[in-house]
Write a protein that holds these residues in place. Structure first.
Motif, PDB file in Angstrom:
ATOM      1  N   HIS A 137     -11.579  -5.875   0.456  1.00 44.48           N
ATOM      2  CA  HIS A 137     -10.827  -6.143   0.849  1.00 44.48           C
ATOM      3  C   HIS A 137     -10.766  -5.537   2.501  1.00 44.48           C
ATOM      4  O   HIS A 137     -10.482  -4.304   1.644  1.00 44.48           O
ATOM      5  CB  HIS A 137      -9.610  -7.454   1.354  1.00 44.48           C
ATOM      6  CG  HIS A 137      -8.245  -6.529   0.417  1.00 44.48           C
ATOM      7  ND1 HIS A 137      -8.450  -6.073  -1.083  1.00 44.48           N
ATOM      8  CD2 HIS A 137      -7.711  -5.683   0.914  1.00 44.48           C
ATOM      9  CE1 HIS A 137      -7.328  -5.534  -1.167  1.00 44.48           C
ATOM     10  NE2 HIS A 137      -6.672  -5.163   0.016  1.00 44.48           N
ATOM     11  N   ASP A 147      -3.297   1.100  -3.146  1.00 42.43           N
ATOM     12  CA  ASP A 147      -3.638  -0.515  -3.045  1.00 42.43           C
ATOM     13  C   ASP A 147      -4.392  -1.207  -4.937  1.00 42.43           C
ATOM     14  O   ASP A 147      -5.111  -1.117  -5.233  1.00 42.43           O
ATOM     15  CB  ASP A 147      -4.669  -0.860  -2.626  1.00 42.43           C
ATOM     16  CG  ASP A 147      -4.869  -2.576  -1.877  1.00 42.43           C
ATOM     17  OD1 ASP A 147      -3.608  -3.063  -2.093  1.00 42.43           O
ATOM     18  OD2 ASP A 147      -5.734  -2.479  -1.165  1.00 42.43           O
ATOM     19  N   ASP A 167      -3.484  -6.599   3.954  1.00 44.08           N
ATOM     20  CA  ASP A 167      -4.595  -6.767   4.135  1.00 44.08           C
ATOM     21  C   ASP A 167      -5.505  -7.917   4.482  1.00 44.08           C
ATOM     22  O   ASP A 167      -4.930  -9.035   5.417  1.00 44.08           O
ATOM     23  CB  ASP A 167      -4.566  -7.351   2.836  1.00 44.08           C
ATOM     24  CG  ASP A 167      -3.780  -6.714   1.921  1.00 44.08           C
ATOM     25  OD1 ASP A 167      -4.408  -5.393   1.458  1.00 44.08           O
ATOM     26  OD2 ASP A 167      -3.329  -6.752   0.523  1.00 44.08           O
ATOM     27  N   HIS A 200       0.710  -1.117   0.185  1.00 44.20           N
ATOM     28  CA  HIS A 200      -0.146  -0.470   0.164  1.00 44.20           C
ATOM     29  C   HIS A 200       1.035   0.998  -0.063  1.00 44.20           C
ATOM     30  O   HIS A 200       0.951   2.205   1.186  1.00 44.20           O
ATOM     31  CB  HIS A 200      -1.165  -0.044   1.450  1.00 44.20           C
ATOM     32  CG  HIS A 200      -1.289  -0.918   1.247  1.00 44.20           C
ATOM     33  ND1 HIS A 200      -1.454  -2.203   2.017  1.00 44.20           N
ATOM     34  CD2 HIS A 200      -2.743  -1.783   0.471  1.00 44.20           C
ATOM     35  CE1 HIS A 200      -2.247  -3.029   1.690  1.00 44.20           C
ATOM     36  NE2 HIS A 200      -3.913  -2.946   1.208  1.00 44.20           N
ATOM     37  N   HIS A 215      -8.254  -3.368   5.412  1.00 42.33           N
ATOM     38  CA  HIS A 215      -7.744  -3.477   6.423  1.00 42.33           C
ATOM     39  C   HIS A 215      -6.666  -3.025   7.417  1.00 42.33           C
ATOM     40  O   HIS A 215      -7.886  -2.255   8.191  1.00 42.33           O
ATOM     41  CB  HIS A 215      -6.889  -1.870   5.271  1.00 42.33           C
ATOM     42  CG  HIS A 215      -6.781  -1.998   3.574  1.00 42.33           C
ATOM     43  ND1 HIS A 215      -7.746  -2.218   2.999  1.00 42.33           N
ATOM     44  CD2 HIS A 215      -5.685  -2.710   3.141  1.00 42.33           C
ATOM     45  CE1 HIS A 215      -7.360  -2.111   1.833  1.00 42.33           C
ATOM     46  NE2 HIS A 215      -5.743  -3.060   1.814  1.00 42.33           N
TER      47      HIS A 215
HETATM   48 ZN   LIG Z   1      -5.112  -3.963   0.355  1.00 45.57          ZN
END
Ligand SMILES: [Zn+2]
Ligand SMILES: [Zn+2]
Length: 139
Positions: free
Chosen positions: A87, A81, A100, A33, A89
């Protein structure tokens, strides 16, 4: 090997440029990220003539077309990302790592029933990561 990224751009009917491919590939391979500045300085090492504006523009267009997403978990800066499924974080308050988390949002089903086109779901968890907890024990 670039085919995956070329196809993603094609699907969104975006112009295929080497910079867009590189940004996608970088984010796909580095699930840390990074910020746009980090992406820029990494890509610049391989390609010294790369301009910052090009990278910023590529990131902006990719985000607008939902190929990548930005997250604001750290509060101060946008992190990027590669978009692959929804998803959440987890931010470690000690080392700053963003991890993730693969849990699905329990409310998503209800949202879809409302007829909305949900394109992003963000869940931010904060705490101390496993690695930092372990280090703490050894002190
Ligand atoms: Zn992520
Ligand atoms: Zn940590």
């Amino acid at each position: 090997m670039f085919e995956k990224y070329v196809n993603l751009l094609k699907e969104k009917q975006l112009k295929i440029t080497p910079q867009r491919i590189e940004v996608l590939q970088y984010l796909d391979k580095h699930r840390t990220h990074p910020t746009v500045d980090e992406i820029y300085s990494e890509l610049k090492e391989k390609n010294p003539s790369l301009s910052k504006t090009t990278v910023y523009n590529s990131v902006e267009i990719l985000e607008k077309n939902v190929l990548i997403q930005s997250i604001t978990i750290s509060g101060s800066e946008l992190r990027y990302d590669f978009k692959e499924g929804m998803h959440h974080h987890f931010l470690c308050k000690q080392c700053g790592e963003i991890i993730d988390i693969d849990v699905t949002c329990p409310n998503l089903g209800n949202m879809l029933e409302c007829g909305h086109d949900v394109q992003e779901v963000h869940g931010y968890f904060k705490g101390i990561c496993k690695k930092c907890l372990k280090k703490g024990e050894n002190l």
